[in-house]
Enzyme design. Sequence first.
Site, PDB file in Angstrom:
ATOM      1  N   LYS A 210     -47.184  -0.001  85.545  1.00  0.00           N
ATOM      2  CA  LYS A 210     -47.464   1.264  84.585  1.00  0.00           C
ATOM      3  C   LYS A 210     -46.785   0.772  83.373  1.00  0.00           C
ATOM      4  O   LYS A 210     -45.493   0.775  83.406  1.00  0.00           O
ATOM      5  CB  LYS A 210     -47.201   2.548  85.329  1.00  0.00           C
ATOM      6  N   LYS A 263     -52.099   0.124  84.939  1.00  0.00           N
ATOM      7  CA  LYS A 263     -52.578   1.276  84.051  1.00  0.00           C
ATOM      8  C   LYS A 263     -51.340   0.911  82.812  1.00  0.00           C
ATOM      9  O   LYS A 263     -50.452   0.639  82.812  1.00  0.00           O
ATOM     10  CB  LYS A 263     -51.770   2.387  84.663  1.00  0.00           C
TER      11      LYS A 263
HETATM   12  C1  PBG Z   1     -47.712  11.107  85.266  1.00  0.00           C
HETATM   13  C2  PBG Z   1     -48.749  10.454  84.841  1.00  0.00           C
HETATM   14  C3  PBG Z   1     -49.428  10.100  83.564  1.00  0.00           C
HETATM   15  C4  PBG Z   1     -50.656   9.789  83.603  1.00  0.00           C
HETATM   16  C5  PBG Z   1     -50.829   9.574  85.088  1.00  0.00           C
HETATM   17  N1  PBG Z   1     -49.877  10.128  85.634  1.00  0.00           N
HETATM   18  C6  PBG Z   1     -48.596  10.361  82.400  1.00  0.00           C
HETATM   19  C7  PBG Z   1     -47.524   9.623  81.870  1.00  0.00           C
HETATM   20  O1  PBG Z   1     -46.838   8.975  82.607  1.00  0.00           O
HETATM   21  O2  PBG Z   1     -46.960  10.042  80.885  1.00  0.00           O
HETATM   22  C8  PBG Z   1     -51.516   9.141  82.822  1.00  0.00           C
HETATM   23  C9  PBG Z   1     -53.047   9.200  82.706  1.00  0.00           C
HETATM   24  C10 PBG Z   1     -53.747   9.255  81.511  1.00  0.00           C
HETATM   25  O3  PBG Z   1     -53.387   8.992  80.474  1.00  0.00           O
HETATM   26  O4  PBG Z   1     -55.010   9.202  81.816  1.00  0.00           O
HETATM   27  N2  PBG Z   1     -46.678  10.384  85.416  1.00  0.00           N
HETATM   28 ZN    ZN Z   2     -44.759  11.576  85.291  1.00  0.00          ZN
END
Ligand code: PBG
Ligand code: ZN
Length: 340
Positions: A210, A263
Amino acid sequence: ASTSATSVSISGDISSQLHGGYSHPLARSWQAERQLTKSMLILPLFITDNDDEETLIPSLPGQYRRGINKLVPFLEPLIRKGLRSVILFGVPLAPGVKDALGTAADDPKGPVIASIRLLRQRFPQLFISADVCLCEYTSHGHCGILRDDGSLNNELSVDRISDVAMAYAQAGAHCVAPSDMNDGRIRAIKLKMIEEGIAHRVVLMSYAAKFSGCLYGPFRDAAGSVPSFGDRKCYQLPPGGRGLARRAIERDISEGADIIMVKPASQYLDIISDAKEIGKNMPIAAYQVSGEFAMIHAGAKAGVFDLKTMAFEATEGILRAGATIVVSYFTPDFLDWLES
Ligand code: PBG
Ligand code: ZN
């Protein structure tokens, strides 16, 4: 025509003739290793603690934050069209509900646990994943528990995150998906699930690779999870960090992940392909995140391309890179588009 390999004439060069192989629509489809199907798609849902709410999220075209009472009527027609799976995100809106420990994350009366129970009961065929993180529930908006100096306390965070994952799994989630990025949380969750005797019925999907960046903006609007200070760079990966992503993927597989997620998706196709190679014996998921979705909508609105054509092109690229599961806000559209 000459038969010598070094002097092949144009008319005799059979290896240059590719058009015939993809001349028919069906033959074109055979060129892809994987076709997009409805069962590959997971729809993200934002669920508030305000039971009757149904509010459009301005930066996410056509996406709503819903209270639990709006969930079943919204999902019924989608399930009829072939929706197989959702991933739940809790959005606590009640004043004073957020604290330093993200206590509300596993509130048994909170929106996520209540929705898991409701959806299990109303839609027995629906596969229910729960995103596991603290940022929606912490007063500071970070994905874990902080020390006094504002840095992430990894040990306390892993303990808390694994408790929250257990609570969702105990409530009936088919899949728990930690997105917090604390080191060691996959192992901690797997061990707790084994201890509690539920490891055999819960899929552990790791947001392994991520990346930090600007593509989560609309999500943070939707979930109210913008950090109150600093950023997420000390736990989310740097965009250029391909080797680091490979290490994170290897680690999470060794810690017991059942599915590896990458992601964002379209900006990280090489990472999806790495995940496919490293995790060759497991399903690979890609999250086409809020910023990717919003960007495609904005491009279509500006007349750059047709929305449906671009949604397919982006998603087919993600599949081509190696994903077999796609988390996408386009899921309701694809259920219609894949019909014809
Ligand atoms: C929470 C989370 C996020 C997303 C999924 N779970 C946001 C982040 O990490 O700030 C992002 C999903 C999206 O942008 O559609 N940790
Ligand atoms: Zn988070």
